[in-house]
Design a protein around this motif. Structure first.
Motif, PDB file in Angstrom:
ATOM      1  N   ILE A 212       4.083   4.321  10.706  1.00  0.00           N
ATOM      2  CA  ILE A 212       3.421   4.074  11.987  1.00  0.00           C
ATOM      3  C   ILE A 212       1.957   4.421  11.813  1.00  0.00           C
ATOM      4  O   ILE A 212       1.625   5.503  11.327  1.00  0.00           O
ATOM      5  N   PHE A 213       1.088   3.496  12.177  1.00  0.00           N
ATOM      6  CA  PHE A 213      -0.348   3.797  12.164  1.00  0.00           C
ATOM      7  C   PHE A 213      -0.787   4.017  13.607  1.00  0.00           C
ATOM      8  O   PHE A 213      -0.661   3.139  14.459  1.00  0.00           O
ATOM      9  N   LEU A 214      -1.269   5.236  13.857  1.00  0.00           N
ATOM     10  CA  LEU A 214      -1.640   5.634  15.213  1.00  0.00           C
ATOM     11  C   LEU A 214      -3.157   5.730  15.282  1.00  0.00           C
ATOM     12  O   LEU A 214      -3.801   6.264  14.380  1.00  0.00           O
ATOM     13  N   ASP A 215      -3.725   5.174  16.337  1.00  0.00           N
ATOM     14  CA  ASP A 215      -5.171   5.338  16.531  1.00  0.00           C
ATOM     15  C   ASP A 215      -5.462   5.396  18.025  1.00  0.00           C
ATOM     16  O   ASP A 215      -4.924   4.606  18.801  1.00  0.00           O
ATOM     17  N   GLU A 216      -6.279   6.340  18.418  1.00  0.00           N
ATOM     18  CA  GLU A 216      -6.650   6.534  19.818  1.00  0.00           C
ATOM     19  C   GLU A 216      -5.436   6.561  20.740  1.00  0.00           C
ATOM     20  O   GLU A 216      -5.439   5.975  21.823  1.00  0.00           O
ATOM     21  N   PHE A 229       0.918  -1.472   3.254  1.00  0.00           N
ATOM     22  CA  PHE A 229      -0.077  -1.322   2.192  1.00  0.00           C
ATOM     23  C   PHE A 229      -0.530  -2.664   1.642  1.00  0.00           C
ATOM     24  O   PHE A 229      -1.686  -2.839   1.281  1.00  0.00           O
ATOM     25  N   THR A 230       0.417  -3.614   1.543  1.00  0.00           N
ATOM     26  CA  THR A 230       0.048  -4.889   0.910  1.00  0.00           C
ATOM     27  C   THR A 230      -0.469  -5.909   1.915  1.00  0.00           C
ATOM     28  O   THR A 230      -1.271  -6.769   1.571  1.00  0.00           O
ATOM     29  N   ASN A 231      -0.026  -5.772   3.147  1.00  0.00           N
ATOM     30  CA  ASN A 231      -0.372  -6.829   4.089  1.00  0.00           C
ATOM     31  C   ASN A 231      -0.623  -6.294   5.498  1.00  0.00           C
ATOM     32  O   ASN A 231       0.068  -6.674   6.440  1.00  0.00           O
ATOM     33  N   PRO A 232      -1.594  -5.398   5.640  1.00  0.00           N
ATOM     34  CA  PRO A 232      -1.850  -4.848   6.979  1.00  0.00           C
ATOM     35  C   PRO A 232      -2.392  -5.932   7.913  1.00  0.00           C
ATOM     36  O   PRO A 232      -3.214  -6.751   7.506  1.00  0.00           O
ATOM     37  N   LYS A 233      -1.893  -5.935   9.146  1.00  0.00           N
ATOM     38  CA  LYS A 233      -2.239  -7.007  10.079  1.00  0.00           C
ATOM     39  C   LYS A 233      -3.559  -6.738  10.804  1.00  0.00           C
ATOM     40  O   LYS A 233      -4.332  -7.643  11.051  1.00  0.00           O
ATOM     41  N   GLU A 234      -3.774  -5.474  11.157  1.00  0.00           N
ATOM     42  CA  GLU A 234      -4.906  -5.163  12.028  1.00  0.00           C
ATOM     43  C   GLU A 234      -6.121  -4.720  11.219  1.00  0.00           C
ATOM     44  O   GLU A 234      -5.978  -4.053  10.189  1.00  0.00           O
ATOM     45  N   GLU A 235      -7.285  -5.055  11.726  1.00  0.00           N
ATOM     46  CA  GLU A 235      -8.523  -4.648  11.078  1.00  0.00           C
ATOM     47  C   GLU A 235      -8.617  -3.122  10.946  1.00  0.00           C
ATOM     48  O   GLU A 235      -9.004  -2.590   9.914  1.00  0.00           O
ATOM     49  N   ARG A 236      -8.258  -2.426  12.045  1.00  0.00           N
ATOM     50  CA  ARG A 236      -8.385  -0.968  12.029  1.00  0.00           C
ATOM     51  C   ARG A 236      -7.487  -0.345  10.969  1.00  0.00           C
ATOM     52  O   ARG A 236      -7.837   0.632  10.323  1.00  0.00           O
ATOM     53  N   THR A 237      -6.305  -0.927  10.797  1.00  0.00           N
ATOM     54  CA  THR A 237      -5.396  -0.422   9.769  1.00  0.00           C
ATOM     55  C   THR A 237      -6.021  -0.599   8.389  1.00  0.00           C
ATOM     56  O   THR A 237      -6.023   0.318   7.571  1.00  0.00           O
ATOM     57  N   LYS A 238      -6.566  -1.785   8.161  1.00  0.00           N
ATOM     58  CA  LYS A 238      -7.190  -2.062   6.866  1.00  0.00           C
ATOM     59  C   LYS A 238      -8.303  -1.062   6.580  1.00  0.00           C
ATOM     60  O   LYS A 238      -8.389  -0.485   5.495  1.00  0.00           O
TER      61      LYS A 238
END
Lengths: 247, 264
Positions: A212-216, A229-238
């Protein structure tokens, strides 16, 4: 809601004064699953863990553990907390008690086990985390890695159904991180349900079923480690992954 | 009282500069002021016991030693109970308990101890002839010190990091269980030196009960001085007696503190 889910979080909000720590988080953790939460500091990772055992009462939203919705009823909370082990970043061992006493106390007070029974379980758990010889040492006499392992033993001695880890290795010197991660990996291999806040990529690769990638205070992305790791969808995740994977 | 009579003998000496740490304890680090007090006290005792009039005053006053100590000890034990309950009450989640505790502390702090002793003895217990003055005096001291000790206990409890309570609660312990098994043992250990020093203060403040005609050391010295007009004999002897008791107690507190630190 599927039957396998042992933790269900619905639309969780947590506000500290004017700060929105959690902004509508929903997730499910299945029995035996290892879920790793990553995210920048201040993204609400710790708050999320602490809301799951109601160490922080959420401002709104629902937390379900084993099919029961948590309320602020203290008796229910105490019973639920005994089933959920929590490992802290700063260990939080009881400094006035030996390692053995740290591990036996809650068993006796909360689980009402006899002294013999509690000590038997405690020694077994200290063995489990690899430091049976430190039973009579005080926390102040132990290294950080040893302290964290005692803290894990303390949680495991309650026979929890779920283990929460709040950045368990981030206060440790590099050479001690491995000994704690090894214990956690073994635990994952035994089928423990785990919710882990950590940026230890070695652990993620070896044990995580889901990321899970959590932001704000929001879940930005929730997927398998490989996918993340190979195919992150969101810009922030990348962006975040590029920062933590650089080294 | 707690604030203005710290008699600790273990205040930190200035740290030696780097490279100058002495191997043993250097002569300048010895508490010369304390050795001075001990010498003065011993010298005074020789004088008192060797001088007939002073010796006579001492023979009178020593009858009150037991009353002074018993009054102090009983009042102190009661004050500890009262202080612990009030200190916990000040951190209660219950708004009524919290405010009652706060009110008690602030009320007591705002009234001079002597006035409070008069108030408790002659207003609170007015018309209750069956309550002896000694009991009223002990209650008055306990109520006063309870308020001071409440703040000591509260500070002690607050000195324990939040993580300790969280760790205990996360294991399923109730608030009370966490307090009893985790927070209080550490908090009390932290405030033991302060509690010891407050007991020394209590011994001195117990002299105030002489205004209720309780026959403690001070009251007997007053009676002796009043009937013989030997004021120096009575009050020098009384002062030396108090000093002897408080110095001995302070030494015990300091020794205990050293022992605690050795075990850390």
């Amino acid at each position: 809601m599927n039957d396998e889910a042992i933790i269900v979080v619905k639309d969780l909000f947590k506000r500290f004064g004017k700060v929105e720590a959690l902004n509508g988080v929903s997730l499910e953790v299945d029995r035996g699953q290892v879920v790793v939460i990553i995210g920048p500091s201040g993204s609400g990772k710790s708050t999320l863990l602490r809301c799951i055992n109601y160490l922080e009462a959420p401002t709104s939203g629902e937390v379900w553990v084993e099919g029961k919705r948590l309320t602020t009823d203290q008796r229910q909370l105490n019973a639920v907390r005994a089933e959920i082990g929590l490992v802290f970043q700063l260990f939080n061992l009881f400094p006035h008690l030996t390692a053995l006493e740290n591990v036996t106390l809650a068993q006796r007070v909360v689980r009402r086990r006899s002294r013999e029974e509690a000590e038997r379980v405690a020694r077994q758990q200290l063995e489990h985390v690899g430091i049976p010889e430190k039973a009579d040492s005080y926390p102040g006499q132990l290294s950080g890695g040893q302290q964290q392992r005692v803290a894990i033993a303390r949680a495991l001695a309650m026979n929890p159904k779920i283990m929460l880890f709040d950045e368990p290795t981030s206060a440790l010197d590099p050479e001690m991180i491995k000994e704690v991660l090894d214990v956690m990996l073994a635990l994952a291999a035994e089928g423990m349900t785990m919710l882990v806040v950590s940026h230890e990529m070695g652990f993620v690769r070896a044990a995580a079923d889901e990321m899970i990638f959590l932001d704000e205070g929001r879940i930005v992305e929730q997927t398998t480690p490989q996918e993340l790791f190979t195919n992150p969808k969101e810009e922030r995740t990348k962006l975040f992954l590029s920062q933590i994977l650089q080294h | 009282m707690a604030e203005h009579t710290s008699t600790s003998f273990v205040e930190a000496a200035p740290k030696p500069r780097i490279g100058q740490e002495p191997v043993g304890r250097r002569l300048v680090d010895l508490p010369w002021w304390f050795i001075g007090i001990v010498v003065v006290v011993l010298w005074a005792w020789v004088g008192i016991l060797a001088t007939p009039n002073f010796n006579e005053a001492f023979q009178w006053i020593k009858v009150g030693i037991a009353t002074t100590l018993v009054t102090s000890i009983i009042a102190y034990v009661l004050a500890i109970v009262l202080g612990l309950l009030t200190g916990l009450g000040r951190m209660s989640h219950n708004v009524v308990i919290r405010n009652v505790a706060r009110m008690y502390v602030e009320l007591i702090r705002g009234i001079p101890m002597l006035v409070l002793i008069f108030f408790i003895a002659f207003v609170l217990f007015s018309g209750r002839e069956n309550v002896p003055m000694l009991a009223r005096a002990i209650i008055a001291l306990a109520v006063t010190y309870g308020a001071f000790l409440a703040e000591v206990f509260r500070a002690g409890i607050q000195s324990i990091g939040r993580g300790q309570m969280e760790a205990a609660r996360s294991l399923g312990m109730r608030y009370g269980q966490a307090m009893r098994h985790i927070i209080l043992p550490q908090a009390i250990r932290n405030v033991l030196p302060a509690l010891g020093n407050d007991f020394v203060s209590m011994v001195k403040d117990s002299s105030l009960v002489s205004v209720l005609a309780v026959r403690d050391m001070t009251q007997i010295a007053r009676l002796y001085a009043g009937s013989t007009f030997r004021f120096p004999e009575a009050y020098v002897t009384l002062a030396v007696l108090y000093l002897t008791i408080t110095v001995a107690l302070s030494m015990a507190v300091a020794a205990y503190e050293r022992r605690l630190r050795r075990h850390e």
